[in-house]
Write a protein that holds these residues in place. Structure first.
Motif, PDB file in Angstrom:
ATOM      1  N   LEU A  44      48.702  56.893  54.523  1.00  0.00           N
ATOM      2  CA  LEU A  44      47.507  57.054  55.360  1.00  0.00           C
ATOM      3  C   LEU A  44      47.813  57.673  56.721  1.00  0.00           C
ATOM      4  O   LEU A  44      46.985  58.388  57.280  1.00  0.00           O
ATOM      5  CB  LEU A  44      46.814  55.698  55.566  1.00  0.00           C
ATOM      6  CG  LEU A  44      46.308  55.011  54.299  1.00  0.00           C
ATOM      7  CD1 LEU A  44      45.575  53.723  54.666  1.00  0.00           C
ATOM      8  CD2 LEU A  44      45.386  55.926  53.507  1.00  0.00           C
ATOM      9  N   PHE A  45      48.976  57.389  57.256  1.00  0.00           N
ATOM     10  CA  PHE A  45      49.250  57.784  58.646  1.00  0.00           C
ATOM     11  C   PHE A  45      49.652  59.258  58.781  1.00  0.00           C
ATOM     12  O   PHE A  45      49.366  59.894  59.797  1.00  0.00           O
ATOM     13  CB  PHE A  45      50.345  56.881  59.228  1.00  0.00           C
ATOM     14  CG  PHE A  45      50.377  56.891  60.725  1.00  0.00           C
ATOM     15  CD1 PHE A  45      49.261  56.559  61.469  1.00  0.00           C
ATOM     16  CD2 PHE A  45      51.527  57.242  61.406  1.00  0.00           C
ATOM     17  CE1 PHE A  45      49.281  56.569  62.857  1.00  0.00           C
ATOM     18  CE2 PHE A  45      51.573  57.261  62.793  1.00  0.00           C
ATOM     19  CZ  PHE A  45      50.441  56.921  63.518  1.00  0.00           C
ATOM     20  N   VAL A  46      50.311  59.787  57.787  1.00  0.00           N
ATOM     21  CA  VAL A  46      50.724  61.202  57.855  1.00  0.00           C
ATOM     22  C   VAL A  46      49.469  62.075  57.736  1.00  0.00           C
ATOM     23  O   VAL A  46      48.650  61.869  56.841  1.00  0.00           O
ATOM     24  CB  VAL A  46      51.725  61.534  56.724  1.00  0.00           C
ATOM     25  CG1 VAL A  46      52.059  63.016  56.710  1.00  0.00           C
ATOM     26  CG2 VAL A  46      52.979  60.705  56.883  1.00  0.00           C
ATOM     27  N   VAL A 106      51.635  52.422  51.735  1.00  0.00           N
ATOM     28  CA  VAL A 106      50.239  52.652  52.152  1.00  0.00           C
ATOM     29  C   VAL A 106      50.221  53.201  53.571  1.00  0.00           C
ATOM     30  O   VAL A 106      49.488  54.147  53.881  1.00  0.00           O
ATOM     31  CB  VAL A 106      49.436  51.328  52.060  1.00  0.00           C
ATOM     32  CG1 VAL A 106      48.026  51.517  52.588  1.00  0.00           C
ATOM     33  CG2 VAL A 106      49.404  50.834  50.634  1.00  0.00           C
ATOM     34  N   ALA A 107      51.043  52.632  54.432  1.00  0.00           N
ATOM     35  CA  ALA A 107      51.095  53.098  55.818  1.00  0.00           C
ATOM     36  C   ALA A 107      51.537  54.563  55.877  1.00  0.00           C
ATOM     37  O   ALA A 107      50.942  55.369  56.600  1.00  0.00           O
ATOM     38  CB  ALA A 107      52.055  52.216  56.622  1.00  0.00           C
TER      39      ALA A 107
END
Lengths: 465, 224
Positions: free
Chosen positions: A7-9, A3-4
């Motif tokens: 979402l972060f890219v 999930v990280a």
């Protein structure tokens, strides 16, 4: 963790994600494969999001759009779009020769999520990340098949795959490689299972079916076919003692059909639609004068790839050692487009770790802490050699014959075999006894967590700070 | 009694985090990236000169600096424009250097996002009544002199990309997470990244420690 990553890219900043999303949008919005002449490559909605986020297919410089005003501008303009603005893409793009299986899978969240383009993109990424779980679980099962029911070794192999930065990055993107990695891992497990336990009808059909699904995901999976056929042939050969020739033949035919049905369906469909069934190496700058494949030229290219030493004649890699800069760095930490890499010091630590692991795995063979099942290791070796050979042949054709563009090969193309890296870790751990092994495993797991943290900091530094 | 194996995991995570924090605390994000040439470019009043293939090595460029010779007069105001590739239709940042400066380094801030392409172009428009000369930086001899003529022309002007001030990466992390909220679905907020960070730093090692303990137990109970 997926999930990280998802979402972060920033949007479109995984390799070729712009093109893969364009494929997905064409399929999901129009139920048409992309690649139609005369149509724009991207929809109006896609072009606007790409332009204002400044992280689209052209964006290779550090940084993303930080301005709230630009985001508000995108919101305002996007709100004015009508459904037709999502459907006016579908033109030719480099991904359009890919088979449709992955994009059909991604169509599910695309349709269910609705909302604006970023909602569909990011929900699609999260959906894609499910394949990371499949690949990790398949590696755990594969390690169980190879090393027996030794949980510490299974955990080491699975954690290596589940935490490998490029695997987590690619898996949490709109990219068929996500599915490809998982399917190859499943195929390696099922193949190992057949070698270890003998050929059965459900096992053989599942194995060849997964290989077929791999071909339906990306043509790269044809590289798995020689190894798969070897497993099948070996299984049939071993069956001669316990089964009649007729039943062994029937089993083999069923297995081959399990592969041929999905793969053949795509080939027939592609032919019917007058589109290539596999990615084509086009004329490039060489145009109609593209020279034929030259074995001596190819051998020279391969030599220069692995031995780019001065004094060995013409050198096409004067400043790099491709084995390190392409295969190693690309497989471990080259995110987004080529410029964004882990800090050099981290690569050196990783290299040291990999060398220790390989030495440990070799020692495991010498000490017999790993069973010397040559059929099994030959299966893995054939898969590895075929994939690497396919990549080199493709690069030679793309770069040196067609002169389409610069370097083609990237380390991430080796990721379908990441589970073999997991097996190497487990083999190295098997050399250690009881508590030593557990401490080493604890250290490995801790190191993988730290590596993930370093990756996120690297991303933050490049895009947002 | 032997120590449990998860202690090795926790020790490595703790050591790795300390090193990562040290890196973040010492990594300064301000920079000056010099793009030097040995060409002197004269920009007459009203003319514009651009340099193409400008590739910032770091994010966040917010200023441009030039070595300018004003021939003893107060320097004219200069408009700064940054656009994607070579297309003026894709302007990504603008700025200005106020008039009145003297021969030497002149620097002006730019507003916008100098990113979004494989390379940028940087333009300098002389808004005053006097010509100026963009020279190579001090200490670098000029080997060639050209005069900007016509409209916009691409020349090898010397310039420096600047980012000020000079904060640490660590101090920028809250800002970075806020920036990562843009161009995301409506349900993604900055706090989600903080939650994910905590999960990565605490929950993930916790789950791994549990898996490790489970493996330890099962292997001891009859495994190889």
């Amino acid at each position: 963790m997926s999930v990280a990553w998802a979402l972060f890219v920033p949007p479109w900043q995984s390799p070729d994600e712009t093109q893969h999303f364009a494929y997905l949008q064409s399929l999901a919005e129009r139920f048409e494969l992309p690649g139609q002449a005369g149509r724009p490559r991207y929809s109006s909605e896609h072009r606007l999001a790409d332009r204002l986020s400044k992280t689209g297919h052209e964006a290779r410089l550090p940084g993303a759009e930080w301005s709230v005003r630009a985001f508000q501008e995108w919101k305002r303009e996007d709100a004015a779009f009508v459904p037709a603005d999502r459907r006016n893409g579908g033109g030719r793009n480099p991904a359009s020769a890919n088979p449709p299986l992955y994009y059909l899978w991604e169509s599910i969240p695309y349709q269910l999520a609705g909302g604006d383009i970023f909602n569909r993109l990011y929900v699609g990424r999260l959906w894609s990340a499910v394949w990371l779980l499949v690949g990790t679980l398949a590696t755990w099962l594969l390690a169980g098949e190879v090393f027996g029911r030794v949980r510490s070794l299974q955990l080491g192999a699975a954690a290596f795959v589940g935490f490998q930065p490029m695997v987590t990055f690619i898996s949490a993107s709109i990219n068929p490689d996500s599915q490809l990695i998982a399917l190859w891992t499943l195929a390696l497990w099922l193949g190992a299972r057949l070698i270890r336990r003998g050929l059965t009808l459900p096992g053989a059909v599942a194995f060849m079916g997964v290989v077929g699904l791999g071909v339906l995901t990306k043509a790269t999976s044809y590289a798995l076919l020689p190894a798969a056929l070897c497993v099948l042939a070996l299984g049939v050969w071993r069956l001669r003692r316990t089964a009649s020739l007729r039943s062994a033949t029937a089993l083999a035919v069923a297995a081959v059909l399990a592969f041929a049905v999905p793969a053949g369906a795509w080939v027939i469909t592609a032919r019917a639609l007058h589109r290539p069934a596999v990615n084509q190496v086009l004329g490039g700058k060489a145009g109609a004068h593209k020279p034929p494949f030259n074995p001596r030229g190819f051998a020279s290219y391969v030599r220069q790839f692995y031995l780019p030493l001065p004094g060995l004649g013409r050198n096409i890699y004067p400043t790099t050692v491709p084995l390190y800069s392409v295969w190693f760095k690309g497989a471990w930490g080259t995110f987004g487009w080529r410029q964004l890499q882990l800090p050099p010091g981290v690569f050196f630590v990783l290299l040291a770790g990999c060398l220790v692991t390989l030495a440990g795995a070799a020692l495991a063979f010498v000490r017999h802490t790993v069973r010397r099942d040559w059929a099994l290791w030959a299966f893995f070796a054939i898969a590895l050699v075929t994939l690497v050979a396919l990549l080199h042949v493709t690069e030679y054709r793309v770069v040196f014959l067609a002169r389409e563009r610069g370097p083609f090969t990237q380390g991430r193309y080796l990721l379908p075999l990441v589970s073999l890296g997991g097996l190497a870790v487990s083999a190295a751990l098997s050399v250690l006894s009881g508590r030593q092994r557990l401490y080493a495993l604890g250290g490995l797991l801790g190191g993988l967590v730290v590596l993930q943290v370093v990756c996120f900091v690297t991303l933050a530094r490049w895009f947002y700070a | 009694m032997p120590r449990p194996a998860w202690i090795a995991l926790v020790a490595v995570v703790a050591a790795g985090l300390v090193l990562t924090l040290a890196w973040m605390a010492t990594d300064r994000r301000g920079f000056t990236q010099r793009l030097d040439t040995d060409t002197t470019v004269v920009i007459p009043a009203g003319r514009e000169v651009c340099r193409r293939s400008v590739k910032p090595e770091e994010a966040g460029v917010n200023g441009l600096r030039f070595q300018i010779d004003t021939a003893g007069r107060p320097g004219p105001p200069l408009a700064l424009v940054v656009f994607l590739r070579h297309s003026r239709r894709a302007i990504v940042a603008r700025g200005r250097i106020r008039g009145g400066y003297r021969t030497g380094l002149a620097e002006g801030p730019i507003r916008g996002s100098a990113t979004g392409a494989r390379a940028l172009s940087v333009c300098l428009h002389n808004l005053g009544r006097n010509a100026i000369t963009i020279a190579p930086p001090a200490g670098r001899p000029s080997r060639r002199q050209v005069v900007a003529t016509g409209g916009t022309g691409f020349r090898e002007i010397s310039l420096a990309l600047v980012r000020k001030p000079n904060p640490t990466l660590l101090s920028l992390m809250p800002t970075a997470l806020r920036r990562a909220e843009l161009f995301r679905p409506g349900w993604v907020h900055t706090w989600a990244y903080w939650v994910l960070a905590v999960a990565l730093l605490i929950a993930v090692p916790g789950l791994l420690a549990r898996a490790l303990a489970g493996a330890e137990r099962e292997d001891a109970g009859g495994g190889a």
